[in-house]
Design a protein around this motif. Structure first.
Motif, mmCIF file in Angstrom:
data_model
loop_
_atom_site.group_PDB
_atom_site.id
_atom_site.type_symbol
_atom_site.label_atom_id
_atom_site.label_comp_id
_atom_site.label_asym_id
_atom_site.label_seq_id
_atom_site.Cartn_x
_atom_site.Cartn_y
_atom_site.Cartn_z
ATOM 1 N N GLY A 1 0.818 -1.214 0.000
ATOM 2 C CA GLY A 1 0.000 0.000 0.000
ATOM 3 C C GLY A 1 0.846 1.255 0.000
ATOM 4 N N GLY A 2 1.971 1.199 0.699
ATOM 5 C CA GLY A 2 2.867 2.351 0.726
ATOM 6 C C GLY A 2 3.423 2.677 -0.645
ATOM 7 N N VAL A 3 3.814 1.631 -1.370
ATOM 8 C CA VAL A 3 4.318 1.847 -2.737
ATOM 9 C C VAL A 3 3.237 2.461 -3.609
ATOM 10 C CG1 VAL A 3 5.120 0.687 -4.827
ATOM 11 C CG2 VAL A 3 6.070 0.043 -2.610
ATOM 12 N N LEU A 4 2.005 1.982 -3.458
ATOM 13 C CA LEU A 4 0.898 2.510 -4.252
ATOM 14 C C LEU A 4 0.649 3.986 -3.938
ATOM 15 C CD1 LEU A 4 -1.384 1.941 -6.257
ATOM 16 C CD2 LEU A 4 -2.818 1.268 -4.310
ATOM 17 N N VAL A 5 0.658 4.338 -2.658
ATOM 18 C CA VAL A 5 0.444 5.734 -2.259
ATOM 19 C C VAL A 5 1.562 6.618 -2.804
ATOM 20 C CG1 VAL A 5 0.406 7.308 -0.279
ATOM 21 C CG2 VAL A 5 -0.918 5.192 -0.217
ATOM 22 N N LEU A 6 2.803 6.191 -2.635
ATOM 23 C CA LEU A 6 3.932 6.987 -3.098
ATOM 24 C C LEU A 6 3.932 7.143 -4.616
ATOM 25 C CD1 LEU A 6 6.772 5.561 -0.821
ATOM 26 C CD2 LEU A 6 5.657 7.781 -0.626
ATOM 27 N N THR A 7 3.570 6.061 -5.324
ATOM 28 C CA THR A 7 3.507 6.139 -6.784
ATOM 29 C C THR A 7 2.449 7.132 -7.225
ATOM 30 O OG1 THR A 7 4.236 3.837 -6.965
ATOM 31 C CG2 THR A 7 3.168 4.800 -8.892
ATOM 32 N N GLY A 8 1.292 7.119 -6.566
ATOM 33 C CA GLY A 8 0.235 8.061 -6.908
ATOM 34 C C GLY A 8 0.639 9.503 -6.661
ATOM 35 N N ILE A 9 1.284 9.752 -5.518
ATOM 36 C CA ILE A 9 1.738 11.109 -5.201
ATOM 37 C C ILE A 9 2.801 11.557 -6.198
ATOM 38 C CG2 ILE A 9 3.033 12.467 -3.502
ATOM 39 C CD1 ILE A 9 1.592 10.869 -1.325
ATOM 40 N N TYR A 10 3.740 10.686 -6.466
ATOM 41 C CA TYR A 10 4.820 10.981 -7.416
ATOM 42 C C TYR A 10 4.241 11.321 -8.793
ATOM 43 C CZ TYR A 10 8.822 9.774 -10.463
ATOM 44 O OH TYR A 10 9.810 9.756 -11.420
ATOM 45 N N ALA A 11 3.314 10.492 -9.276
ATOM 46 C CA ALA A 11 2.729 10.726 -10.602
ATOM 47 C C ALA A 11 1.941 12.027 -10.624
ATOM 48 C CB ALA A 11 1.838 9.549 -10.986
ATOM 49 N N ALA A 12 1.179 12.312 -9.568
ATOM 50 C CA ALA A 12 0.395 13.542 -9.522
ATOM 51 C C ALA A 12 1.298 14.772 -9.557
ATOM 52 C CB ALA A 12 -0.480 13.562 -8.260
ATOM 53 N N CYS A 13 2.430 14.709 -8.874
ATOM 54 C CA CYS A 13 3.358 15.844 -8.867
ATOM 55 C C CYS A 13 4.034 16.023 -10.222
ATOM 56 C CB CYS A 13 4.399 15.650 -7.763
ATOM 57 S SG CYS A 13 3.743 15.798 -6.092
ATOM 58 N N VAL A 14 4.360 14.918 -10.867
ATOM 59 C CA VAL A 14 4.926 15.011 -12.222
ATOM 60 C C VAL A 14 3.924 15.673 -13.156
ATOM 61 C CG1 VAL A 14 5.659 13.672 -14.240
ATOM 62 C CG2 VAL A 14 6.504 13.060 -11.983
ATOM 63 N N VAL A 15 2.678 15.227 -13.105
ATOM 64 C CA VAL A 15 1.628 15.801 -13.955
ATOM 65 C C VAL A 15 1.452 17.288 -13.657
ATOM 66 C CG1 VAL A 15 -0.859 15.766 -14.393
ATOM 67 C CG2 VAL A 15 0.416 13.624 -14.299
ATOM 68 N N ALA A 16 1.547 17.671 -12.374
ATOM 69 C CA ALA A 16 1.325 19.062 -11.982
ATOM 70 C C ALA A 16 2.391 20.000 -12.536
ATOM 71 C CB ALA A 16 1.276 19.161 -10.456
ATOM 72 N N THR A 17 3.612 19.510 -12.700
ATOM 73 C CA THR A 17 4.707 20.411 -13.078
ATOM 74 C C THR A 17 5.167 20.283 -14.518
ATOM 75 O OG1 THR A 17 6.318 18.801 -12.223
ATOM 76 C CG2 THR A 17 5.622 20.567 -10.740
ATOM 77 N N ALA A 18 4.892 19.164 -15.177
ATOM 78 C CA ALA A 18 5.518 18.915 -16.479
ATOM 79 C C ALA A 18 5.146 19.970 -17.519
ATOM 80 C CB ALA A 18 5.144 17.516 -16.979
ATOM 81 N N VAL A 19 3.844 20.165 -17.759
ATOM 82 C CA VAL A 19 3.427 21.113 -18.793
ATOM 83 C C VAL A 19 3.734 22.537 -18.369
ATOM 84 C CG1 VAL A 19 1.458 21.977 -20.108
ATOM 85 C CG2 VAL A 19 1.649 19.539 -19.618
ATOM 86 N N ALA A 20 3.469 22.868 -17.102
ATOM 87 C CA ALA A 20 3.721 24.228 -16.630
ATOM 88 C C ALA A 20 5.192 24.597 -16.774
ATOM 89 C CB ALA A 20 3.288 24.361 -15.171
ATOM 90 N N ALA A 21 6.089 23.678 -16.430
ATOM 91 C CA ALA A 21 7.520 23.955 -16.556
ATOM 92 C C ALA A 21 7.919 24.186 -18.004
ATOM 93 C CB ALA A 21 8.321 22.798 -15.966
ATOM 94 N N GLY A 22 7.341 23.391 -18.914
ATOM 95 C CA GLY A 22 7.645 23.581 -20.325
ATOM 96 C C GLY A 22 7.207 24.942 -20.827
ATOM 97 N N VAL A 23 6.003 25.378 -20.437
ATOM 98 C CA VAL A 23 5.487 26.674 -20.861
ATOM 99 C C VAL A 23 6.359 27.802 -20.311
ATOM 100 C CG1 VAL A 23 3.536 28.259 -20.642
ATOM 101 C CG2 VAL A 23 3.125 25.845 -21.119
ATOM 102 N N VAL A 24 6.703 27.737 -19.024
ATOM 103 C CA VAL A 24 7.537 28.780 -18.415
ATOM 104 C C VAL A 24 8.912 28.824 -19.084
ATOM 105 C CG1 VAL A 24 8.688 29.479 -16.277
ATOM 106 C CG2 VAL A 24 6.317 28.709 -16.216
ATOM 107 N N SER A 25 9.459 27.657 -19.388
ATOM 108 C CA SER A 25 10.754 27.617 -20.072
ATOM 109 C C SER A 25 10.671 28.273 -21.447
ATOM 110 C CB SER A 25 11.214 26.159 -20.196
ATOM 111 O OG SER A 25 12.369 26.050 -20.985
ATOM 112 N N ASP A 26 9.574 28.027 -22.176
ATOM 113 C CA ASP A 26 9.396 28.670 -23.483
ATOM 114 C C ASP A 26 9.324 30.184 -23.353
ATOM 115 O OD1 ASP A 26 9.458 26.378 -25.004
ATOM 116 O OD2 ASP A 26 7.284 26.117 -25.038
ATOM 117 N N ARG A 27 8.576 30.654 -22.371
ATOM 118 C CA ARG A 27 8.405 32.105 -22.213
ATOM 119 C C ARG A 27 9.701 32.794 -21.824
ATOM 120 N NH1 ARG A 27 2.545 32.119 -18.998
ATOM 121 N NH2 ARG A 27 1.277 31.573 -20.844
ATOM 122 N N SER A 28 10.507 32.116 -21.019
ATOM 123 C CA SER A 28 11.781 32.711 -20.588
ATOM 124 C C SER A 28 12.879 32.529 -21.622
ATOM 125 C CB SER A 28 12.218 32.088 -19.263
ATOM 126 O OG SER A 28 12.581 30.722 -19.446
ATOM 127 N N GLY A 29 12.702 31.524 -22.516
ATOM 128 C CA GLY A 29 13.749 31.233 -23.490
ATOM 129 C C GLY A 29 14.943 30.524 -22.894
#
Length: 411
Positions: A265-293
């Motif tokens: 259960g611990g692995v499942l919880v950690l995997t879910g948290i990890y995946a949610a955080c990746v999803v939260a930052t991946a697109v936003a980081a790409g957009v910010v990187s584009d805007r800053s160049g």
């Protein structure tokens, strides 16, 4: 066309591109995460670990060969359909056939053969898809598109695992094959390959490449172009190695070091948290990187974040601290996945050989995937248990963060 002067790709195009990548990653995640282990358990319960390790090792070698080979072949492909589209299609079609063969495999060696062929052709499909962005996306959208790929990679991993967990073995293989073909069709039906009509890289003397070098001035300074490419490769290899080593013994870490009563259960919880955080930052980081160049600073900072997360794991004595480390690791890895791919697109030195160079760069992921089990086992024994293992993973990742700073051609 110069990547800085290309017309923007639409949100619809980016969405279809992301769905293509999701389908490709779902197709390998379903077998790799659960289905192969489930089949081997039925056939060989007494030596299931050794059999699974052998199958994955053979498949890993096929992947190591497949990525650069697929890149070279797509670069050498010409014609009105372009360099990438034929290999995306062929790779998906053969991979889907292999998944169907794996569903009906009568025994271990038939399964291993089908998995090996699958690894070769899914590498062709993925490698050709990754080369589409540097072929046709404008430079100021590299980060956005790469962030979408980081998002759909993670979703593909989660969705593939869910398909394998919720369905029987045979149906899960067939569903994965169907989704791969559907994802490929929805992209290719509206896709005009920007390399259509461009002479293949295999014959540059007879027909000079009309697509200029992605970084102006590098055409007559190939050593300088490949110097940046080399440092990005080293950084990606080290950061990916550190991340894989940190995650390899997670179940045993939670059971033996943290003393968690339910490590599954611990692995499942950690995997879910990890995946949610990746999803939260991946697109936003790409957009910010584009805007800053800017690319390099984001990759270095996110790599350092992964290293700090490893250090937190080394010091962890209870589950809440591990949860905090998972959040930091997921947020950092989401940024890294998004901007690292954009940085790769920036440092590809040759317009005529982007497929080959993308294939070589993919070895910086396939190699750590193969080496991580050996490195994790060695570090666990040599450095005094789990704290030493995670400090080792953090140190490797920190070296990757330092390597990124050696890149000179991209801010």
């Amino acid at each position: 066309m110069d990547p800085g002067a290309r017309p923007e790709v639409s949100r619809g195009w980016i969405t279809r591109y992301g769905l293509l990548y999701l389908g490709q990653n779902l197709a390998w995640a379903a077998p790799a995460q659960l289905l192969l282990a489930r089949q081997i358990l039925v056939w060989h319960p007494g030596d299931k670990e050794a059999r699974l390790a052998l199958l994955m090792a053979i498949g890993g070698v096929a992947s190591l060969v497949g990525h650069p080979l697929a890149g070279w072949l797509s670069d050498a492909t010409g014609g009105r359909r372009g360099r990438r589209a034929p290999w995306i299609l062929v790779g998906a079609a053969v991979s889907a056939g292999c998944l169907a063969a794996m569903a009906a495999a009568p025994g271990f060696w038939a399964l291993t053969a089908a998995w090996t062929v699958f690894q070769l052709f899914i590498a062709a499909a993925i490698n050709s898809a990754q080369a589409v962005a540097p072929d046709g996306v404008p430079r100021h959208q590299y980060g956005t598109v790469s962030g979408v790929l980081g998002l759909t990679y993670t979703l593909g991993l989660v969705a593939g695992t869910a398909v394998a967990a919720l369905l029987g073995t045979g149906p899960a293989y067939l569903v994965a094959a169907t989704l791969l073909l559907a994802a490929t069709a929805q992209f290719l039906l509206g896709f005009r390959d920007p390399t259509a009509g461009v002479a293949p890289a295999a014959a540059p003397r007879e027909a000079p490449d009309p697509d200029p070098d992605p970084a102006p001035g590098r055409a007559d300074r190939p050593a300088a172009g490949y110097r940046d490419f080399g440092w990005v490769f080293v950084a990606r290899f080290l950061v990916t190695t550190g991340n894989y080593v940190a995650l390899f013994y997670l179940f045993y870490f939670l059971r033996d070091r943290i003393g968690l009563a339910d490590p599954d259960g611990g692995v499942l919880v950690l995997t879910g948290i990890y995946a949610a955080c990746v999803v939260a930052t991946a697109v936003a980081a790409g957009v910010v990187s584009d805007r800053s160049g800017r690319r390099r600073g984001y990759v270095a900072a996110s790599s350092a974040g992964v290293a700090v997360a490893c250090a937190v794991m080394a010091a962890a004595g209870d589950f809440p601290v591990v949860l905090a480390a998972a959040v930091l690791l997921g947020l950092s890895w989401g940024v890294f996945m998004a901007v690292d791919q954009a940085l790769i697109n920036e440092v590809l030195p040759s317009a005529a050989r982007r497929g080959r160079d993308v294939g070589v760069m993919n070895l910086a992921v396939a190699g750590p995937n193969t080496l991580a089990p050996l490195l994790a086992a060695a570090a666990l024994g040599a450095f005094g248990g789990y704290p030493g293992l995670y400090l080792f993973a953090g140190a490797v990742t920190a070296l990757g963060a330092a390597a990124v700073t050696r890149v000179r051609g991209v801010p």
